[in-house]
Motif scaffolding. Structure first.
Motif, mmCIF file in Angstrom:
data_model
loop_
_atom_site.group_PDB
_atom_site.id
_atom_site.type_symbol
_atom_site.label_atom_id
_atom_site.label_comp_id
_atom_site.label_asym_id
_atom_site.label_seq_id
_atom_site.Cartn_x
_atom_site.Cartn_y
_atom_site.Cartn_z
ATOM 1 N N PHE A 155 28.564 33.750 39.068
ATOM 2 C CA PHE A 155 28.368 35.038 38.415
ATOM 3 C C PHE A 155 27.895 34.848 36.972
ATOM 4 C CE2 PHE A 155 32.535 33.546 37.441
ATOM 5 C CZ PHE A 155 32.849 34.029 36.181
ATOM 6 N N PRO A 156 27.165 35.832 36.441
ATOM 7 C CA PRO A 156 26.770 35.757 35.033
ATOM 8 C C PRO A 156 27.968 35.949 34.128
ATOM 9 C CG PRO A 156 26.104 37.855 35.995
ATOM 10 C CD PRO A 156 26.610 37.021 37.117
ATOM 11 N N TRP A 157 28.073 35.106 33.104
ATOM 12 C CA TRP A 157 29.247 35.133 32.237
ATOM 13 C C TRP A 157 29.388 36.467 31.515
ATOM 14 C CZ3 TRP A 157 33.620 33.006 32.192
ATOM 15 C CH2 TRP A 157 34.439 33.024 31.062
ATOM 16 N N SER A 158 28.299 37.206 31.394
ATOM 17 C CA SER A 158 28.364 38.501 30.722
ATOM 18 C C SER A 158 29.252 39.489 31.462
ATOM 19 C CB SER A 158 26.955 39.092 30.580
ATOM 20 O OG SER A 158 26.330 39.220 31.851
ATOM 21 N N MET A 159 29.577 39.210 32.729
ATOM 22 C CA MET A 159 30.422 40.113 33.497
ATOM 23 C C MET A 159 31.883 40.047 33.082
ATOM 24 S SD MET A 159 29.008 40.050 37.431
ATOM 25 C CE MET A 159 30.163 41.336 37.896
ATOM 26 N N ILE A 160 32.241 39.070 32.249
ATOM 27 C CA ILE A 160 33.647 38.905 31.900
ATOM 28 C C ILE A 160 34.177 40.126 31.170
ATOM 29 C CG2 ILE A 160 33.397 37.829 29.628
ATOM 30 C CD1 ILE A 160 35.726 36.637 32.452
ATOM 31 N N SER A 161 33.312 40.803 30.411
ATOM 32 C CA SER A 161 33.761 42.006 29.700
ATOM 33 C C SER A 161 34.087 43.127 30.669
ATOM 34 C CB SER A 161 32.685 42.464 28.708
ATOM 35 O OG SER A 161 31.458 42.729 29.392
ATOM 36 N N ALA A 162 33.331 43.217 31.788
ATOM 37 C CA ALA A 162 33.625 44.222 32.805
ATOM 38 C C ALA A 162 34.921 43.884 33.536
ATOM 39 C CB ALA A 162 32.465 44.335 33.792
ATOM 40 N N ILE A 163 35.174 42.608 33.748
ATOM 41 C CA ILE A 163 36.400 42.178 34.423
ATOM 42 C C ILE A 163 37.628 42.555 33.599
ATOM 43 C CG2 ILE A 163 37.691 40.152 35.216
ATOM 44 C CD1 ILE A 163 34.970 38.821 35.773
ATOM 45 N N LYS A 219 39.839 35.787 41.234
ATOM 46 C CA LYS A 219 39.316 34.450 41.500
ATOM 47 C C LYS A 219 37.919 34.354 40.895
ATOM 48 C CE LYS A 219 41.755 34.186 45.951
ATOM 49 N NZ LYS A 219 41.604 33.963 47.409
ATOM 50 N N LEU A 220 37.733 33.394 40.008
ATOM 51 C CA LEU A 220 36.446 33.177 39.349
ATOM 52 C C LEU A 220 36.001 31.744 39.603
ATOM 53 C CD1 LEU A 220 37.221 34.840 35.882
ATOM 54 C CD2 LEU A 220 36.161 35.903 37.881
ATOM 55 N N SER A 221 34.754 31.566 40.046
ATOM 56 C CA SER A 221 34.249 30.224 40.314
ATOM 57 C C SER A 221 32.771 30.130 39.969
ATOM 58 C CB SER A 221 34.472 29.838 41.783
ATOM 59 O OG SER A 221 33.731 30.669 42.643
ATOM 60 N N ASN A 222 32.367 28.968 39.500
ATOM 61 C CA ASN A 222 30.968 28.660 39.228
ATOM 62 C C ASN A 222 30.314 29.712 38.339
ATOM 63 O OD1 ASN A 222 31.586 27.575 42.187
ATOM 64 N ND2 ASN A 222 30.115 26.211 41.229
ATOM 65 N N ASP A 223 30.696 29.734 37.075
ATOM 66 C CA ASP A 223 30.129 30.699 36.150
ATOM 67 C C ASP A 223 28.691 30.328 35.788
ATOM 68 O OD1 ASP A 223 31.273 28.464 35.026
ATOM 69 O OD2 ASP A 223 31.658 29.415 33.109
ATOM 70 N N GLU A 224 27.770 30.893 36.501
ATOM 71 C CA GLU A 224 26.329 30.794 36.270
ATOM 72 C C GLU A 224 25.699 29.486 36.700
ATOM 73 O OE1 GLU A 224 25.441 31.678 32.223
ATOM 74 O OE2 GLU A 224 25.319 33.806 32.591
ATOM 75 N N LEU A 278 45.807 34.096 39.692
ATOM 76 C CA LEU A 278 44.566 33.829 38.967
ATOM 77 C C LEU A 278 44.065 32.446 39.339
ATOM 78 C CD1 LEU A 278 42.405 34.425 36.817
ATOM 79 C CD2 LEU A 278 44.022 33.598 35.080
ATOM 80 N N LYS A 279 42.792 32.376 39.756
ATOM 81 C CA LYS A 279 42.179 31.104 40.123
ATOM 82 C C LYS A 279 40.896 30.920 39.334
ATOM 83 C CE LYS A 279 40.018 28.598 43.960
ATOM 84 N NZ LYS A 279 39.652 28.647 45.404
ATOM 85 N N LEU A 299 43.942 25.989 39.035
ATOM 86 C CA LEU A 299 42.819 25.417 38.297
ATOM 87 C C LEU A 299 42.168 24.348 39.159
ATOM 88 C CD1 LEU A 299 44.628 24.987 34.864
ATOM 89 C CD2 LEU A 299 43.121 26.865 35.553
ATOM 90 N N GLU A 300 40.863 24.479 39.367
ATOM 91 C CA GLU A 300 40.162 23.582 40.278
ATOM 92 C C GLU A 300 38.806 23.208 39.676
ATOM 93 O OE1 GLU A 300 40.161 23.907 44.876
ATOM 94 O OE2 GLU A 300 38.385 24.990 44.204
ATOM 95 N N ASP A 301 38.547 21.911 39.564
ATOM 96 C CA ASP A 301 37.259 21.426 39.047
ATOM 97 C C ASP A 301 36.942 21.982 37.663
ATOM 98 O OD1 ASP A 301 35.740 19.480 40.489
ATOM 99 O OD2 ASP A 301 35.672 20.882 42.163
ATOM 100 N N CYS A 302 37.917 22.154 36.830
ATOM 101 C CA CYS A 302 37.690 22.646 35.464
ATOM 102 C C CYS A 302 37.631 21.444 34.511
ATOM 103 C CB CYS A 302 38.786 23.626 35.061
ATOM 104 S SG CYS A 302 38.780 25.160 36.002
#
Length: 688
Positions: free
Chosen positions: A503-511, A521-526, A584-585, A609-612
């Motif tokens: 997902f585009p990181w700009s969506m974090i404000s909407a979240i 669950k958030l994965s692969n930011d962009e 939260l993932k 936390l996975e692959d961070c």
């Protein structure tokens, strides 16, 4: 003897905190009377490598046996084989259990003393004895009154009832369940009805189950008996079972409640969320079902070994597949005009346009074995007004409307669930979603249109889902979207579960505006971290080497200054709060600083936390205020483990003294973080 507590005892060993930390791998396998070797091997491998479960479904017995042996080789493991009836099952499996003399253990439970004797290696079989009267009374008391003794007026009758259970713990627990539904004034009458001369063992348990069954409301009896056709010992997905109940007409909509909500109440009333080592397991006695003439119901679904075909054209639920997938969509189903539940597994590339002839269909599930990643659904599927659940597995379902049909009157008002929708991004996305006004659970993957170059720069990249007011669960993947010009989604305000990937990181404000979230669950930011494996630190490096080798993240469009780079951050504003968030993932995220100055997660219970590999900072509130129960770490560097360890230390300082750290130690670097005696907070780590 059935009901003595063999499985319960094995389960306590399997879940004991001291043992969680002592084995590289643990696996629980339900064998039972009816089994298939491939199924047993897949079940064990699924416990060891759950991320590869789909791959195992395509392998044959020989390949599975070799895979299991290679996975266990040189590893310390604990395997539970529950309810073994035939020594052949053990002889088939034991060749895949290497003995490296490293403390690995295998526990077998069986009703057959001969099986236990033949399978023994180093110890004699341990035969459980029946409870004496006092032990039965104590178990009955603990089940009914966990913190107190029997009320004085119930002590004598309580002992009488406990004695009638014949020393079987299972009978005691079943009896306690019945007594919970009876007024205390009725205990004496109930005790009088219990026979003290019933045959012990299986027959007594059946008698007790039948007595329990007779007391449940009529509306739940059919729901209970519907377990009969399923293979014993295999897990039954709760959601699918409830859909089947609805399809059979057992559950009716009540006032403003959805049928699924009513079905969920029935499930809780019947099962009371009984916990088993590996998922839920429900069984019913076939004698009760036979007595009710109930097993005439047609049931066919994707459970291995459970495939029948109805000769009647008015069956309510059916499926196709069996041991091998269908090559083509079976045309035979077109005559089953009363069909309400259809599940099919095969290699088909598309679903025929005749499927809407099944006008009563409520649940339609398609599982692709292999082939293209998209299966075409017919355009006239939009005319199926009774459709409630539409699911596609192992691929996406494309049900896009042609641009000239976007204004047609078709609306799926009853559709509640759509899993794996291929949502082709174009100007009509919002119009398409408006045709799902009552959708509650939606999982979709966005794609660029084939003529994306022709759309030009005038094509809007902003889409709104705010009108989907009933949507509770949403999963969105932006993997196939051009991230140089990403799509921005306005999310529904009432979401309770949200999963975003690529997902585009700009969506974090909407979240941050979604205050009703329970699961996030958030994965692969962009960017896909797997595409940059060469940049990741080598597994044999020390943690100090990790710090030097991890590249700084440069946000798109920015140039690094002379010798510094700008890190990607998630700075949670002070006023932002997720009051209902429980899980939260963060997976494959490229953020390095995750900060916050407020109490942002007051109800968080589980953090994964996975692959961070870039994470260097986490919010202080995770240690000071959140009632964390579990933290799981997978494939993260030691620097992340130290951050988590600091959270655990702060939790203790804030008064949460019941903390416990569990860790799967896959390399020596974990040894320094091990603590004993901690209770409550579970920390699991899985490191490459």
């Amino acid at each position: 003897m059935a009901g003595l507590g063999k499985t319960t005892l094995a389960k306590r060993v399997y879940e004991h905190p001291a043992l969680r930390n002592n084995f590289n791998f643990r696996a629980w396998c339900n064998v039972s009377q009816e089994y298939q070797n491939e199924g047993l091997l897949r079940e064990i491998l699924g416990c060891i490598h759950p991320e590869n479960s789909k791959l195992y479904s395509e392998k044959e017995e020989g390949a599975l046996a070799l895979e299991l042996k290679q996975s266990l080789l040189k590893n310390k493991y604990l395997i539970i084989l529950d309810d073994v009836w035939d020594i052949k099952a053990w002889n088939t499996l034991k060749v895949s259990f290497p003995d490296d003399e490293n403390g690995s253990r295998i526990i077998i439970t069986s009703r057959m003393h001969g099986v236990a004797s033949d399978a023994k290696c180093y110890s004699e079989p341990h035969c459980l004895r029946p409870f004496n009267d006092n032990e039965s009374r104590e178990l009955l008391k603990k089940t009914l009154f966990p913190n107190d003794d029997f009320p004085p007026k119930l002590r004598r009758v309580g002992m009488q009832i406990a004695k009638s259970c014949g020393g079987l713990p299972l009978s005691v627990v079943i009896t306690a369940g019945i007594l919970q539904t009876i007024e205390q004034d009725g205990w004496q009458e109930f005790a009088a009805r219990l026979s003290t001369s019933v045959v012990s063992g299986t027959e007594q348990c059946i008698n007790m189950l039948e007595l329990s069954y007779r007391r449940i409301p009529d509306c739940l009896k059919k729901c209970f008996l519907y377990f009969g056709p399923f293979v014993r010992g295999q897990e039954i997905p709760t959601k699918r079972l409830m859909w089947l109940w609805i399809a059979e007409g057992f559950v009716q909509q009540v006032e403003q409640e959805e049928s699924e909500e009513v079905a969920e109440r029935c499930m809780k009333a019947k099962a009371k969320e009984k916990a088993y080592p590996k998922g839920g397991k429900e069984e019913t006695d076939p004698k009760i079902a036979e007595a009710e003439n109930f097993l005439q119901l047609q049931l066919l679904h994707g459970y291995e070994g459970l495939f029948t075909f109805s000769e009647s054209y008015n069956t309510s639920s059916v499926g196709f597949g069996g041991s091998s997938p269908s090559e083509h969509f079976p045309t035979e189903i077109e005559v089953l005009v009363e069909l309400r539940y259809l599940a099919i597994w095969g290699k088909m590339q598309s679903v025929p346009s005749s499927i809407p002839n099944l006008t009563n269909l409520e649940t339609f599930l398609v599982k692709r074995n292999w082939g293209d990643d998209v299966i075409m659904l017919p355009e006239n599927i939009w005319s199926m007004m009774n459709l409630r659940h539409l699911g596609v597995s192992n691929c996406c379902g494309d049900m896009s409307l042609a641009k000239d049909n976007l204004d047609n009157p078709w609306v799926l008002c009853n559709l509640s669930t759509f899993s794996n929708l291929a949502l082709v991004y174009e100007q009509g996305v919002e119009k398409l979603l408006t045709k799902l006004p009552n959708i509650r659970r939606l999982k979709c993957k966005l794609r660029e249109p084939e003529d994306s170059e022709d759309l030009g720069t005038h094509c809007s990249r902003v889409e709104s889902m705010g009108f989907l007011t009933r949507l509770k669960s949403l999963s969105l993947s932006f993997k196939f979207i051009d991230h140089s010009n990403p799509i921005q989604f306005h999310l529904p305000p009432n979401l309770e579960k949200l999963s975003l990937s690529y997902f585009p990181w700009s969506m974090i404000s909407a979240i941050e505006k979604l205050t009703n979230l329970v699961v996030l669950k958030l994965s692969n930011d962009e960017e896909d971290i797997s595409d940059r494996e060469a940049e990741l630190p080598h597994e044999n490096m020390t943690d100090g080497d990790h710090e030097e080798e991890i590249p700084e993240v440069v946000e798109e469009g920015e140039q690094p200054e002379e010798e510094t780079t700008r890190e990607k951050r998630w700075d949670v504003a002070e006023e932002v709060e997720f009051p209902k968030l429980r899980f939260l993932k963060l997976s494959s995220m490229t953020i390095s600083r995750w900060t916050g100055s407020g109490d942002h997660f007051p109800g968080l219970q589980r953090l994964k936390l996975e692959d961070c590999w870039y994470l260097k900072e986490m919010p202080n509130c995770l240690g000071s205020n959140s009632p964390l129960q579990m933290i799981e770490i997978r494939y993260c560097p030691m620097s992340v483990e130290f951050l988590v360890y600091e959270i655990e230390r702060q939790q203790k300082y804030e008064g949460n003294q019941d903390l416990q750290i569990f860790r799967q130690q896959n390399y020596e670097g974990n040894q320094g973080l091990e603590h004993e005696g901690d209770q409550g907070l579970h920390i699991y780590s899985f490191l490459r």
